[in-house]
Structures are given as structure tokens and as C-alpha cells.
Scaffold this motif. Sequence first.
Motif, PDB file in Angstrom:
ATOM      1  N   UNK A  47       0.902  -1.145  -0.137  1.00  0.00           N
ATOM      2  CA  UNK A  47       0.094  -0.064   0.131  1.00  0.00           C
ATOM      3  C   UNK A  47       0.828   1.260   0.038  1.00  0.00           C
ATOM      4  N   UNK A  48       0.305   2.276  -0.756  1.00  0.00           N
ATOM      5  CA  UNK A  48       1.307   3.573  -0.694  1.00  0.00           C
ATOM      6  C   UNK A  48       0.578   4.548   0.645  1.00  0.00           C
ATOM      7  N   UNK A  49       1.712   4.658   1.481  1.00  0.00           N
ATOM      8  CA  UNK A  49       1.519   5.429   2.699  1.00  0.00           C
ATOM      9  C   UNK A  49       1.973   6.905   2.350  1.00  0.00           C
ATOM     10  N   UNK A  50       1.347   7.363   1.425  1.00  0.00           N
ATOM     11  CA  UNK A  50       2.131   8.904   1.149  1.00  0.00           C
ATOM     12  C   UNK A  50       3.275   8.801  -0.020  1.00  0.00           C
ATOM     13  N   UNK A  51       3.742   7.497  -0.169  1.00  0.00           N
ATOM     14  CA  UNK A  51       4.677   7.442  -1.094  1.00  0.00           C
ATOM     15  C   UNK A  51       4.541   7.854  -2.366  1.00  0.00           C
ATOM     16  N   UNK A  52       5.289   8.600  -3.203  1.00  0.00           N
ATOM     17  CA  UNK A  52       5.160   9.181  -4.500  1.00  0.00           C
ATOM     18  C   UNK A  52       3.537   9.952  -4.382  1.00  0.00           C
ATOM     19  N   UNK A  53       3.219  10.408  -3.169  1.00  0.00           N
ATOM     20  CA  UNK A  53       2.184  11.434  -2.804  1.00  0.00           C
ATOM     21  C   UNK A  53       0.954  10.467  -3.058  1.00  0.00           C
ATOM     22  N   UNK A  54       0.942   9.198  -2.785  1.00  0.00           N
ATOM     23  CA  UNK A  54      -0.293   8.440  -2.988  1.00  0.00           C
ATOM     24  C   UNK A  54      -0.819   7.572  -1.838  1.00  0.00           C
ATOM     25  N   UNK A  55      -2.163   7.255  -1.999  1.00  0.00           N
ATOM     26  CA  UNK A  55      -2.647   6.149  -1.085  1.00  0.00           C
ATOM     27  C   UNK A  55      -3.096   5.222  -2.156  1.00  0.00           C
ATOM     28  N   UNK A  56      -3.594   4.257  -1.672  1.00  0.00           N
ATOM     29  CA  UNK A  56      -3.862   2.729  -2.331  1.00  0.00           C
ATOM     30  C   UNK A  56      -2.966   2.115  -2.771  1.00  0.00           C
ATOM     31  N   UNK A  57      -2.989   1.328  -4.077  1.00  0.00           N
ATOM     32  CA  UNK A  57      -1.958   0.266  -4.480  1.00  0.00           C
ATOM     33  C   UNK A  57      -2.087   0.066  -5.787  1.00  0.00           C
ATOM     34  N   UNK A  58      -2.256  -1.052  -6.684  1.00  0.00           N
ATOM     35  CA  UNK A  58      -2.410  -1.155  -7.931  1.00  0.00           C
ATOM     36  C   UNK A  58      -1.291  -1.238  -8.846  1.00  0.00           C
ATOM     37  N   UNK A  59      -0.467  -0.318  -8.713  1.00  0.00           N
ATOM     38  CA  UNK A  59       1.017   0.052  -9.416  1.00  0.00           C
ATOM     39  C   UNK A  59       1.998  -1.288  -9.024  1.00  0.00           C
ATOM     40  N   UNK A  60       2.931  -1.395 -10.168  1.00  0.00           N
ATOM     41  CA  UNK A  60       3.971  -2.252  -9.838  1.00  0.00           C
ATOM     42  C   UNK A  60       5.039  -1.793  -9.211  1.00  0.00           C
ATOM     43  N   UNK A  61       5.121  -0.425  -8.657  1.00  0.00           N
ATOM     44  CA  UNK A  61       6.024   0.366  -7.735  1.00  0.00           C
ATOM     45  C   UNK A  61       6.298  -0.666  -6.355  1.00  0.00           C
ATOM     46  N   UNK A  62       7.362  -0.407  -5.882  1.00  0.00           N
ATOM     47  CA  UNK A  62       7.781  -1.321  -4.692  1.00  0.00           C
ATOM     48  C   UNK A  62       6.631  -1.377  -3.653  1.00  0.00           C
ATOM     49  N   UNK A  63       6.303  -0.030  -3.125  1.00  0.00           N
ATOM     50  CA  UNK A  63       5.294  -0.009  -1.729  1.00  0.00           C
ATOM     51  C   UNK A  63       3.988  -0.740  -2.215  1.00  0.00           C
ATOM     52  N   UNK A  64       3.775  -0.841  -3.427  1.00  0.00           N
ATOM     53  CA  UNK A  64       2.412  -1.752  -3.675  1.00  0.00           C
ATOM     54  C   UNK A  64       2.705  -2.982  -4.133  1.00  0.00           C
ATOM     55  N   UNK A  65       3.850  -3.477  -4.625  1.00  0.00           N
ATOM     56  CA  UNK A  65       4.059  -4.610  -5.002  1.00  0.00           C
ATOM     57  C   UNK A  65       4.577  -5.647  -4.057  1.00  0.00           C
TER      58      UNK A  65
END
Length: 473
Positions: free
Chosen positions: A294-312
Motif C-alpha cells: 500500500x502507498x503510505x504517502x509514497x509518491x504522494x499516493x494512497x491505495x495500491x495497484x501499481x507495480x512500484x515497490x510499496x504496492x508490489x
Amino acid sequence: MPDEVPNILFIMSDDHASHAMSCYGGRINQTPNLDRIADEGMRFDNVFCTNSICTPSRATILTGAYNHVNGVTTLSTPMDNRLPTFVKDLQASGYQTGMFGKWHLGQGPAHEPTGFDDWAVLPGQGLYHNPTFIFKAGEGSTRRPVQGYVTDLITDMTLDFLRERDAEKPFFVMCHHKAPHRCWEPDEKHAHMYLNEDVPEPETLYDDYANRASAAEAAEMRMGVHHSPLDLKAEIPRDLPEMELRKWAYQRYIKDYLRVVASIDDNVGRLLDYLDDEGLAENTVVVYTSDQGFFLGDHGWYDKRFMYEESLRMPYIMRYPGVIKAGSVNENMILNVDFGPTYLELAGLPTPAAMQGRSFAPQLGGETQADWRQSMYYRYWMHKTHHNVYAHYGIRTHRYKLIYYYADAMGTEGSIDETYDPEWELFDLELDPYEMRNVVDEPAYADRFVELKTELHRLQAEVGDERYHLDVD
């Protein structure tokens, strides 16, 4: 391995990122009971999902198969409960099986849990406070509201199952927490945490998405901008410049997120204490994980879905006294498709041919198979729906990540039928661990790009998926 087959307690939360766990070095909170599992067992540092969204990941865990095989590609494609699962194999071998909490694989006779001796699940996402549960009732089900806080209630049901079990048989039980899923509603016990402090900001909170595929800027999950007042429990000052709004929204968002995580941690402690008190800890495998990152503000985001590390990346910690050395760390590349085969091997059962994952049970004792994977395949199918994240697939090795945004619904149920020009992203994770610099067009990475694309296509063929028609050599 011990002669006696182990009990297995599988605890899974929803959207719990590993960087919100102190055993992973997270600097934003403390999770002492989760740390007990890691300290007395093994922390896995490279566990990844093959599709970072709830329903598909849960189906992959149960079936041991990729989503194009099990048919659960998006939130709109429920799982056919006639599919073979590792739980059904455990049950057939004599295990008592239970499932309590978030199911999220569909409702009704064709989609409710099968392979479990007892179960009680939330309809859809369920509520944090006084939720309704669907209970197993003979060959069917019944539903009724239950008073209380959802994390406590799910733990209560799990403990009731354990107390009422046949002590002569092994058990496998899934304790599936709703938390910390949106909208992050804490209970009274934890509501006052962090009131007089600021939570440290992530390094990439103010990401401007420069030098990356257009999919990053197009995504609609930015702090404050795409939050609702219900998310933040306040009216949102949308007249603020975006970076100031992100700063304001992050504190409101992350504090509630961490409060609901604290309740999970307390309840994990209740389960661990029960195992200790009943003399069950020595022969019980305890797993804690989440269905994705889950994105915890990483890249300015919440949620998931992307293949970026915090989501993957999925948190995964595992305790098995006498087999796993206390305080050990596993850095091998493990996928959610591997969970089922591993639990079957621990129970002395073979991996069915329909499962595409591979058991990592030998690694629990410190032995890594010589031919263990060095790369993994990922695909996100749910084009644009909910958060405007473009459909993509990709490959991750220990150092590099290659992502192809094919940005086309391709007729996938639960996707929006709009198509954009495909784009590539290539990240050197050693030099750029936060994935801020797409190097796909840099001459120094030209040969690496070709190598990774070749490996991507090899993995696609290996798992039986097909490339997008514009992805040509």
C-alpha cells in the motif's frame, strides 16, 4: 521437518504495507506483537504479489495460480468456489479448517467459502463498527449484524474456532482482517494515538512524476486531491496548493491508518497468547501477511495497484519453532502464488499440478533451492477503474524492474474501455530504490532493456499469459 504435521494459523490483513511494521524497520509506528512473530521466526524481505489488488491476490493465494488461469483478474470477477484450493486439500487430509473475516471473493452460493469446516465472512468490504457477517449455516449461509469493532470480532471468532476444535486433529485457520482498508476508522481504544505528534513523511511525498510514464501522473490517488472527507474525517481545504495539501492530508490519513494497524497488532497478540497458554505454540506455524502492499504517502499516493515497490511488496513473517531459526531473514524472491504449495508441503502433501507456485518450505530451515527464481512476473488488469491506473505488466529481478503500460482494457470485465499509447518504465533499484528515474531511454541501459524484455516474454510464456499485441521485439 517434525514427524507430526503442524497446525497453521494464517493471519492476513488488507492493505497493510510492510513499511508500517517495525520489524521491517518502519519508522512511523511500532508493532510489538507482529515483531514477536519475526523475532521468534523468519522475516521475508522479498515477497511480492502478482496483481496488487484485493480480490485477485486472495484468489491467487488460495488457488496457487495466476489470475489469467483462475479467472479472477479484477474486483468485478469473483472466484468460482468450485476451483481447487490448497485449503480443500488440507481439509481432505484431515485438517480442521476455518475462515473468519474478509473474504472479498464474491457472495452467494457460487462464491462463498468452500473447503472450510466453519466460516464467517464480511459481505464485500464490510464495516469497521457493528458489521454484518455472513455465517455458514448447513449447506448454505445466513447473515446478521454483530455488535463491536471488526478487528476484535474477527479475532474473537478465530479464538472460538480454536477453543471448540477437536484437539486430536490439526487445524488450519484463516484470520482475515478488514483493516487497514479504507476508510481507516479506528476504535475508541486507539483513537487518541498520535494526537500530539507528527508522523515522519515518506521521502517521495512530494513526487512530481517527472521523467516517468504518463500513467504515474494520471493516477487518481493523490494525497488530499483524491481523498474524500470521509477518508480524512474533515472538510478538505482544496484551495491549498497541491504540495501543501499533500502535507496536510498525509498527517490525517496516516494517523488513522496507523491507529487501525495498532488494533491489528493488539489482536495478533491475543492469538499468540492463546497458543502459548494452550501449549500449542511449538507445533503451530504462524503466518502474518497482507494481500498486497500500500502507498503510505509514497509518491504522494494512497491505495495500491501499481507495480512500484510499496504496492508490489507484501509483508510476510512466519514462525515455526524447531524448524525456523529465531530472528532469521529470507531475501529470496517469493510470490503469493507460492503460499499454498508451501503449506501443503508442511502438511506432508504434494503440490497439485494445477498450482503454478512452488513450495519454499526448504528455505524455512535455511536451504535455498539451487534453481529458485531470480525474476517474477506481474500483471494489473483493472484498467482505469476506481483510481485511473492504467493496465500494465512487468518483470522484477533483484536489481531491475521493467514495466509495460499497455493501457488497454482488452475487454477485461471491471475495466474502462479507453486506450492510450503504450509506455515503458525501467528502474535500476540499486541506484534508484524509490523509483523516481525512468532510465528506459538512457543509452547506458539499452542492452539491459533488451535483456529484461526478453526475460519478461519468457516469464509470460512460462505462466501461460500473452503479451499485448503492440509489445513486439
